[in-house]
Write a protein that holds these residues in place. Structure first.
Motif, PDB file in Angstrom:
ATOM      1  N   GLN A  70      -1.355   5.845  13.079  1.00 61.58           N
ATOM      2  CA  GLN A  70      -1.235   5.316  11.698  1.00 61.58           C
ATOM      3  C   GLN A  70      -1.939   3.962  11.798  1.00 61.58           C
ATOM      4  N   TRP A  71      -3.048   3.858  10.623  1.00 51.02           N
ATOM      5  CA  TRP A  71      -3.659   2.837  10.548  1.00 51.02           C
ATOM      6  C   TRP A  71      -3.258   2.117   9.087  1.00 51.02           C
ATOM      7  N   ASP A  72      -3.544   0.724   9.236  1.00 51.66           N
ATOM      8  CA  ASP A  72      -3.264  -0.081   8.330  1.00 51.66           C
ATOM      9  C   ASP A  72      -4.490  -0.855   7.783  1.00 51.66           C
ATOM     10  N   TYR A  73      -4.996  -0.750   6.408  1.00 52.90           N
ATOM     11  CA  TYR A  73      -6.162  -1.596   6.236  1.00 52.90           C
ATOM     12  C   TYR A  73      -5.489  -2.626   5.017  1.00 52.90           C
ATOM     13  N   VAL A  74      -5.719  -3.712   5.331  1.00 53.77           N
ATOM     14  CA  VAL A  74      -5.096  -4.956   4.655  1.00 53.77           C
ATOM     15  C   VAL A  74      -6.168  -5.748   4.211  1.00 53.77           C
ATOM     16  N   PHE A  75      -5.928  -6.020   2.884  1.00 51.64           N
ATOM     17  CA  PHE A  75      -6.883  -7.124   2.280  1.00 51.64           C
ATOM     18  C   PHE A  75      -5.949  -8.134   1.399  1.00 51.64           C
ATOM     19  N   ARG A  76      -6.407  -9.640   1.867  1.00 51.56           N
ATOM     20  CA  ARG A  76      -5.532 -10.640   1.296  1.00 51.56           C
ATOM     21  C   ARG A  76      -6.451 -11.670   0.800  1.00 51.56           C
ATOM     22  N   VAL A  77      -6.265 -12.255  -0.664  1.00 50.65           N
ATOM     23  CA  VAL A  77      -6.684 -13.234  -1.034  1.00 50.65           C
ATOM     24  C   VAL A  77      -6.071 -14.219  -1.201  1.00 50.65           C
ATOM     25  N   ASP A  78      -6.057 -15.511  -0.743  1.00 45.57           N
ATOM     26  CA  ASP A  78      -5.362 -16.602  -0.945  1.00 45.57           C
ATOM     27  C   ASP A  78      -6.092 -17.588  -2.033  1.00 45.57           C
ATOM     28  N   LYS A  79      -5.706 -17.348  -3.185  1.00 43.43           N
ATOM     29  CA  LYS A  79      -6.370 -18.167  -4.289  1.00 43.43           C
ATOM     30  C   LYS A  79      -6.086 -19.375  -4.256  1.00 43.43           C
ATOM     31  N   ALA A  80      -7.075 -20.289  -4.389  1.00 43.07           N
ATOM     32  CA  ALA A  80      -6.995 -21.861  -4.280  1.00 43.07           C
ATOM     33  C   ALA A  80      -6.097 -22.493  -5.217  1.00 43.07           C
ATOM     34  N   TYR A  81      -6.116 -22.078  -6.457  1.00 41.64           N
ATOM     35  CA  TYR A  81      -5.161 -22.652  -7.440  1.00 41.64           C
ATOM     36  C   TYR A  81      -4.460 -21.551  -7.957  1.00 41.64           C
ATOM     37  N   VAL A  84      -1.031 -15.511  -4.133  1.00 40.23           N
ATOM     38  CA  VAL A  84      -1.831 -14.569  -2.899  1.00 40.23           C
ATOM     39  C   VAL A  84      -1.865 -13.262  -3.576  1.00 40.23           C
ATOM     40  N   GLU A  85      -2.900 -12.645  -3.132  1.00 38.60           N
ATOM     41  CA  GLU A  85      -3.250 -11.284  -3.859  1.00 38.60           C
ATOM     42  C   GLU A  85      -3.361 -10.335  -2.554  1.00 38.60           C
ATOM     43  N   GLN A  86      -2.436  -9.672  -2.368  1.00 38.73           N
ATOM     44  CA  GLN A  86      -2.484  -8.314  -1.170  1.00 38.73           C
ATOM     45  C   GLN A  86      -2.627  -7.112  -1.524  1.00 38.73           C
ATOM     46  N   ARG A  87      -3.452  -6.359  -1.006  1.00 40.03           N
ATOM     47  CA  ARG A  87      -3.602  -4.957  -0.947  1.00 40.03           C
ATOM     48  C   ARG A  87      -3.640  -4.304   0.562  1.00 40.03           C
ATOM     49  N   ARG A  88      -3.020  -3.330   0.313  1.00 37.03           N
ATOM     50  CA  ARG A  88      -2.734  -2.401   1.784  1.00 37.03           C
ATOM     51  C   ARG A  88      -2.754  -0.994   1.516  1.00 37.03           C
ATOM     52  N   VAL A  89      -3.461  -0.264   2.462  1.00 37.22           N
ATOM     53  CA  VAL A  89      -3.597   1.046   2.506  1.00 37.22           C
ATOM     54  C   VAL A  89      -3.061   1.708   3.819  1.00 37.22           C
ATOM     55  N   THR A  90      -2.040   2.330   3.809  1.00 34.08           N
ATOM     56  CA  THR A  90      -1.544   2.904   5.217  1.00 34.08           C
ATOM     57  C   THR A  90      -1.842   4.419   5.221  1.00 34.08           C
ATOM     58  N   GLU A 103      -0.729   5.851   1.641  1.00 28.51           N
ATOM     59  CA  GLU A 103       0.213   5.172   0.939  1.00 28.51           C
ATOM     60  C   GLU A 103      -0.624   3.899   0.530  1.00 28.51           C
ATOM     61  N   GLN A 104      -0.277   3.479  -0.683  1.00 32.10           N
ATOM     62  CA  GLN A 104      -0.945   2.300  -1.193  1.00 32.10           C
ATOM     63  C   GLN A 104      -0.170   1.240  -1.463  1.00 32.10           C
ATOM     64  N   GLU A 105      -0.509   0.019  -1.476  1.00 28.16           N
ATOM     65  CA  GLU A 105       0.312  -1.280  -2.107  1.00 28.16           C
ATOM     66  C   GLU A 105      -0.700  -2.248  -2.538  1.00 28.16           C
ATOM     67  N   GLY A 106      -0.168  -2.583  -3.799  1.00 34.48           N
ATOM     68  CA  GLY A 106      -1.091  -3.636  -4.561  1.00 34.48           C
ATOM     69  C   GLY A 106      -1.852  -2.957  -5.503  1.00 34.48           C
ATOM     70  N   ASP A 107      -2.497  -3.667  -6.598  1.00 33.26           N
ATOM     71  CA  ASP A 107      -3.417  -3.067  -7.548  1.00 33.26           C
ATOM     72  C   ASP A 107      -4.966  -2.801  -7.082  1.00 33.26           C
ATOM     73  N   LEU A 108      -5.187  -1.709  -6.664  1.00 33.32           N
ATOM     74  CA  LEU A 108      -6.505  -1.340  -6.038  1.00 33.32           C
ATOM     75  C   LEU A 108      -7.572  -1.551  -7.261  1.00 33.32           C
ATOM     76  N   SER A 109      -7.005  -1.059  -8.482  1.00 36.79           N
ATOM     77  CA  SER A 109      -7.928  -0.934  -9.411  1.00 36.79           C
ATOM     78  C   SER A 109      -8.459  -2.279 -10.022  1.00 36.79           C
ATOM     79  N   GLN A 110      -7.928  -3.341  -9.752  1.00 30.96           N
ATOM     80  CA  GLN A 110      -8.539  -4.620 -10.152  1.00 30.96           C
ATOM     81  C   GLN A 110      -9.929  -4.839  -9.392  1.00 30.96           C
TER      82      GLN A 110
END
Length: 152
Positions: A70-81, A84-90, A103-110
């Motif tokens: 099992q591999w997890d690809y996590v991308f997280r952006v902590d917006k200044a103002y 938090v936006e998080q994307r995860r692909v397992t 498996e996908q979590e978050g909106d990858l199309s944005q």
């Protein structure tokens, strides 16, 4: 009376000055993890080998320590103002090392809310870093002599 007036004036001045420093605080977005896009995930097909997945997605941010299937690809952006936006692909692999489940979590199309400057950061894999050096004519640096100091 004058002493009381001075103390109150000093207290008010310190309060106003300390409050002004908060207004000018600069914040920036903080991206962390693996860059995950819908284009990358759409290239994944069940049955791909782990090497093929690494070619498309890169090395995973998280691999299960006791189970490498099992591999997890996590991308997280902590917006200044903002939030938090998080994307995860397992990705799950079968015992033969073939891709079995996505498996996908978050909106990858944005679109990603990060600025990418092509001139900054590490060199891309497979590129020659010597060819990416800035041109000497644009730098105001004297060339380094290769002669020993005794001959100069």
């Amino acid at each position: 009376m004058q002493k009381l007036t001075r103390i109150i004036t000093l207290s008010v001045a310190l309060t106003v000055v300390s409050g002004c420093s908060y207004v000018g605080v600069y914040k920036r977005d903080i991206p962390q993890g693996n860059l995950v896009t819908q284009e990358m995930v759409s290239q994944l097909q069940p049955g791909m080998t782990q090497e093929q997945v690494v070619y498309v997605m890169g090395r995973p941010l998280l691999e299960a320590p006791f189970d490498a299937s099992q591999w997890d690809y996590v991308f997280r952006v902590d917006k200044a103002y903002g939030g938090v936006e998080q994307r995860r692909v397992t990705l799950a692999f079968d015992p033969q090392g073939r891709l079995a489940n996505i498996e996908q979590e978050g909106d990858l199309s944005q679109a990603l809310p990060i600025d990418v400057d092509s001139n900054m950061g590490p060199a891309t894999e497979g590129s020659n870093p010597m060819l990416m050096q800035p041109d000497e004519s644009t730098q105001n640096v004297a060339p380094i002599s290769t002669q020993p100091a005794s001959q100069l």
